[in-house]
Write an enzyme that holds these catalytic residues in place. Structure first.
Site, PDB file in Angstrom:
ATOM      1  N   LYS A 182      61.636  23.942  44.220  1.00  0.00           N
ATOM      2  CA  LYS A 182      61.594  24.093  45.752  1.00  0.00           C
ATOM      3  C   LYS A 182      60.055  23.246  46.692  1.00  0.00           C
ATOM      4  CE  LYS A 182      59.093  28.539  45.774  1.00  0.00           C
ATOM      5  NZ  LYS A 182      59.753  30.136  46.616  1.00  0.00           N
ATOM      6  N   THR A 183      59.570  23.219  45.751  1.00  0.00           N
ATOM      7  CA  THR A 183      58.148  22.722  45.492  1.00  0.00           C
ATOM      8  C   THR A 183      58.166  21.200  44.878  1.00  0.00           C
ATOM      9  OG1 THR A 183      56.299  23.996  44.454  1.00  0.00           O
ATOM     10  CG2 THR A 183      56.679  24.291  47.344  1.00  0.00           C
TER      11      THR A 183
ATOM     12  N   ILE B  68      56.016  28.631  38.263  1.00  0.00           N
ATOM     13  CA  ILE B  68      56.639  26.983  38.164  1.00  0.00           C
ATOM     14  C   ILE B  68      55.802  25.864  39.109  1.00  0.00           C
ATOM     15  CG2 ILE B  68      57.974  24.894  37.308  1.00  0.00           C
ATOM     16  CD1 ILE B  68      56.606  26.710  35.587  1.00  0.00           C
TER      17      ILE B  68
ATOM     18  N   LYS C 199      43.215  18.217  41.507  1.00  0.00           N
ATOM     19  CA  LYS C 199      42.974  16.980  40.700  1.00  0.00           C
ATOM     20  C   LYS C 199      42.221  15.820  42.052  1.00  0.00           C
ATOM     21  CE  LYS C 199      44.613  13.114  38.314  1.00  0.00           C
ATOM     22  NZ  LYS C 199      45.795  12.712  37.518  1.00  0.00           N
TER      23      LYS C 199
ATOM     24  N   TYR D 109      19.883  40.508  32.639  1.00  0.00           N
ATOM     25  CA  TYR D 109      19.762  39.522  31.302  1.00  0.00           C
ATOM     26  C   TYR D 109      19.783  40.285  30.766  1.00  0.00           C
ATOM     27  CZ  TYR D 109      16.057  43.339  31.199  1.00  0.00           C
ATOM     28  OH  TYR D 109      15.367  44.092  30.242  1.00  0.00           O
TER      29      TYR D 109
ATOM     30  N   HIS E 140      20.575  52.268  20.675  1.00  0.00           N
ATOM     31  CA  HIS E 140      20.322  50.509  19.919  1.00  0.00           C
ATOM     32  C   HIS E 140      21.820  50.986  18.893  1.00  0.00           C
ATOM     33  CE1 HIS E 140      16.909  49.671  21.299  1.00  0.00           C
ATOM     34  NE2 HIS E 140      15.978  50.716  20.733  1.00  0.00           N
TER      35      HIS E 140
ATOM     36  N   GLY F  35      15.492  58.378  25.672  1.00  0.00           N
ATOM     37  CA  GLY F  35      15.832  56.691  26.217  1.00  0.00           C
ATOM     38  C   GLY F  35      17.304  57.042  25.424  1.00  0.00           C
TER      39      GLY F  35
ATOM     40  N   GLU G 288      19.178  57.946  29.269  1.00  0.00           N
ATOM     41  CA  GLU G 288      19.821  56.412  29.869  1.00  0.00           C
ATOM     42  C   GLU G 288      20.952  56.527  30.786  1.00  0.00           C
ATOM     43  OE1 GLU G 288      18.111  53.422  30.928  1.00  0.00           O
ATOM     44  OE2 GLU G 288      16.803  53.084  28.819  1.00  0.00           O
TER      45      GLU G 288
ATOM     46  N   ARG H  88      22.677  50.822   0.167  1.00  0.00           N
ATOM     47  CA  ARG H  88      22.877  52.120   0.142  1.00  0.00           C
ATOM     48  C   ARG H  88      22.721  53.450  -0.032  1.00  0.00           C
ATOM     49  NH1 ARG H  88      27.540  52.501   1.981  1.00  0.00           N
ATOM     50  NH2 ARG H  88      28.496  50.154   1.811  1.00  0.00           N
TER      51      ARG H  88
ATOM     52  N   ARG I 167      37.992  51.203   3.789  1.00  0.00           N
ATOM     53  CA  ARG I 167      35.748  51.162   4.193  1.00  0.00           C
ATOM     54  C   ARG I 167      35.834  50.771   5.317  1.00  0.00           C
ATOM     55  NH1 ARG I 167      34.606  45.137   1.365  1.00  0.00           N
ATOM     56  NH2 ARG I 167      34.827  44.380   3.250  1.00  0.00           N
TER      57      ARG I 167
END
Length: 520
Positions: free
Chosen positions: A68-69, A128, A139, A213, A274, A303, A326, A434, A516
């Site tokens: 169509k387009t 499409i 563009k 950050y 952590h 914490g 936290e 280990r 492992r």
């Protein structure tokens, strides 16, 4: 040219959000509206005068709307350079009118896949014409504005556009088509063709939020979200507290992934610091599981991040409120628990609604200098265990082995985890050998016993898990010294016989997993 007056706009959207209001605003400025199918119908029902795309091109919409387009009178009107004499002459010769604004969003491909549609329907939802118009308009952004985001509609409602806006629209448009193509390529590769590591790996992520950050204040960071995927920390509802940091997200994800291993198990609490667990326990109640997990390493828990596998109740919340935390992650929390946490202004409470499936497939990406490492998720599960020692483990030792092994999977390598009666006794993480991990875990267990006033550390009579094989007997002997009576490890070392002999001499029961769980 900087400012462009919109004289003709082509509107063709799957998501009709805001399109009627935009059409009304543009029509009020004298803009000619050209549209397709359902969009044209919606605009007409709102009382707007709309020109059909078939009237513009001279061809009917055909092949179930597939064509169509895709026509020179559309793309010529988009791509023609307005101040290029040859382009202008071609437009005049072929009766091609300029199009100054295109508003397009694409067929809902990802949504169609997500709801489990059949293959034929998925293919029909590969747009499409839409992406073609988007790319053509983007563009030629010196003259044409392309809108792919309803949030930008108000910026053109006055009937004019600026070059700065058109450039920004073009950038968003190419990102939109890139993400769209990535979704299609991913479906073909993974779902349709069954590939695990395709030759080209398309990745498209959308920024969810900027973070203050990264791991450190000099690093910038943001949270990006996939188009589809398993709900997790990124989608959790935050009830209170300041915005999550990069490290909060990372640690909370580690806690959620581990507690999800116990999705269908008894009440379980995970405490992470952590990105490493510092205490994990299961018990008859969530409160007792928290107290047992905290006892493993109450210093590191300060914490930290807590994740649970059950909705939070008041008693558990009150116990957790005893130290600074936290983030707390839970499937849900009752009104009393929420009220307890509301008094802790700095605590973030995240509700996930459900826990991720620990067995789900997926890929993990890690950037390296000059490239990207990609691997499948570590969703390996314990199968049959091979007893390699003269002594068989007791049922309790076997249960503790399985528990310790599950936790070790989520501890940074080299990982050693002692566990007893469904609770961690000591965790050694991230060491270069280990033996040191085994010693650190035993030392932590002794320290926990002293702080709790116990006569002996919980490593006495415990099971110990090693995420990879013991390359020498020394690590195992350190576990013996700590009081462990059962060992679970992958096996596979050239010195397995030496390690097995040491276990037999010490009277240990030892099982091999054949798998492992390195985590770096």
């Amino acid at each position: 040219m900087d400012q462009v007056t919109i004289k003709r706009a082509l509107l063709s959207v799957s998501d009709k959000t805001g399109i009627l209001e935009l059409g009304q605003a543009l029509a009020a400025k004298g803009v000619e509206l050209v549209s397709t199918g359902g969009t044209a119908k919606a605009l007409r029902e709102a009382g707007l005068v709309v020109r059909d795309i078939s009237d513009l091109t001279g061809f009917p919409e055909m092949m179930d709307g597939r064509v169509k387009t895709l026509h020179p009178k559309v793309h010529g009107g988009l791509l023609a350079v307005r101040d290029n004499a040859e382009h202008v002459a071609a437009m005049e010769e072929h009766a091609i009118g300029a199009i100054d604004l295109v508003v397009v969003n694409l067929y809902p491909f990802a949504q169609t896949v997500a709801r489990g549609a059949e293959r034929d329907e998925i293919i029909e939802n590969i747009d499409i014409g839409g992406p073609s118009m988007v790319r053509s308009a983007a563009k030629n952004h010196d003259a044409v504005a392309i809108l792919t985001d309803p949030a930008d509609y108000p910026l053109v409602a006055e009937g004019t556009t600026t070059l700065a806006d058109r450039r920004r629209f073009a950038a968003k448009a190419y990102a939109a088509t890139a993400a769209y193509d990535a979704a299609i390529a991913s479906w073909f590769a993974f779902a349709d063709q069954g590939e695990s590591l395709p030759v080209t790996l398309p990745v498209a992520l959308t920024k969810g939020q900027e973070l203050r950050y990264g791991e450190n204040p000099h690093q910038s960071a943001a949270l990006y979200l996939p188009q589809t995927g398993t709900p997790g920390i990124a989608q959790a509802q935050q009830l209170q507290g300041k915005a999550l940091s990069y490290n909060n997200f990372n640690d909370a994800d580690a806690a959620l992934e581990l507690v999800s291993e116990f999705k269908d198990g008894p009440p379980t609490v995970v405490i992470v610091k952590h990105a490493n667990p510092c205490g994990v326990a299961t018990a008859d109640t969530l409160k007792q599981a928290y107290l047992d997990a905290l006892a493993c390493d109450s210093v590191s828990a300060f914490g930290g991040i807590i994740a649970v596998n059950r909705p939070l109740d008041r008693e558990t919340a009150e116990a957790m409120a005893g130290i600074f935390t936290e983030v707390v992650v839970a499937p849900d929390a009752d009104a009393d628990a929420r009220a307890v946490f509301a008094a802790k202004k700095n605590l973030r409470l995240l509700l996930t609604g459900e826990l991720p499936d620990p067995t789900r497939p997926g890929l993990m990406l890690k950037s390296i200098a000059g490239g990207m490492l990609v691997q499948s998720r570590d969703n390996g599960r314990l199968g049959d265990l091979k007893v390699v020692t003269q002594r068989q483990p007791t049922e309790q030792e076997l249960a503790d082995c399985r528990f310790a092994w599950t936790v070790a999977k989520h501890v940074k390598s080299n990982a050693i985890v002692y566990a007893k009666d469904g609770a961690t006794a000591g965790i050694g993480a991230g060491q270069m050998n280990r033996l040191e991990s085994a010693r650190i875990a035993a030392w932590k267990a002794k320290d926990a016993a002293e702080k709790a006033g116990w006569a002996t550390p919980r490593t006495i009579g415990a099971a110990v898990a090693s995420d990879a094989f013991f390359p020498f007997a020394d690590g195992l002997l350190a576990a013996v010294e700590a009081g462990a009576t059962a060992v679970i490890q992958p096996g596979g070392s050239i010195r397995d016989e030496e390690v097995i002999a040491a276990a037999d001499e010490a009277g240990l029961a030892m099982v091999f997993t054949g798998m492992r769980h390195f985590r770096h």
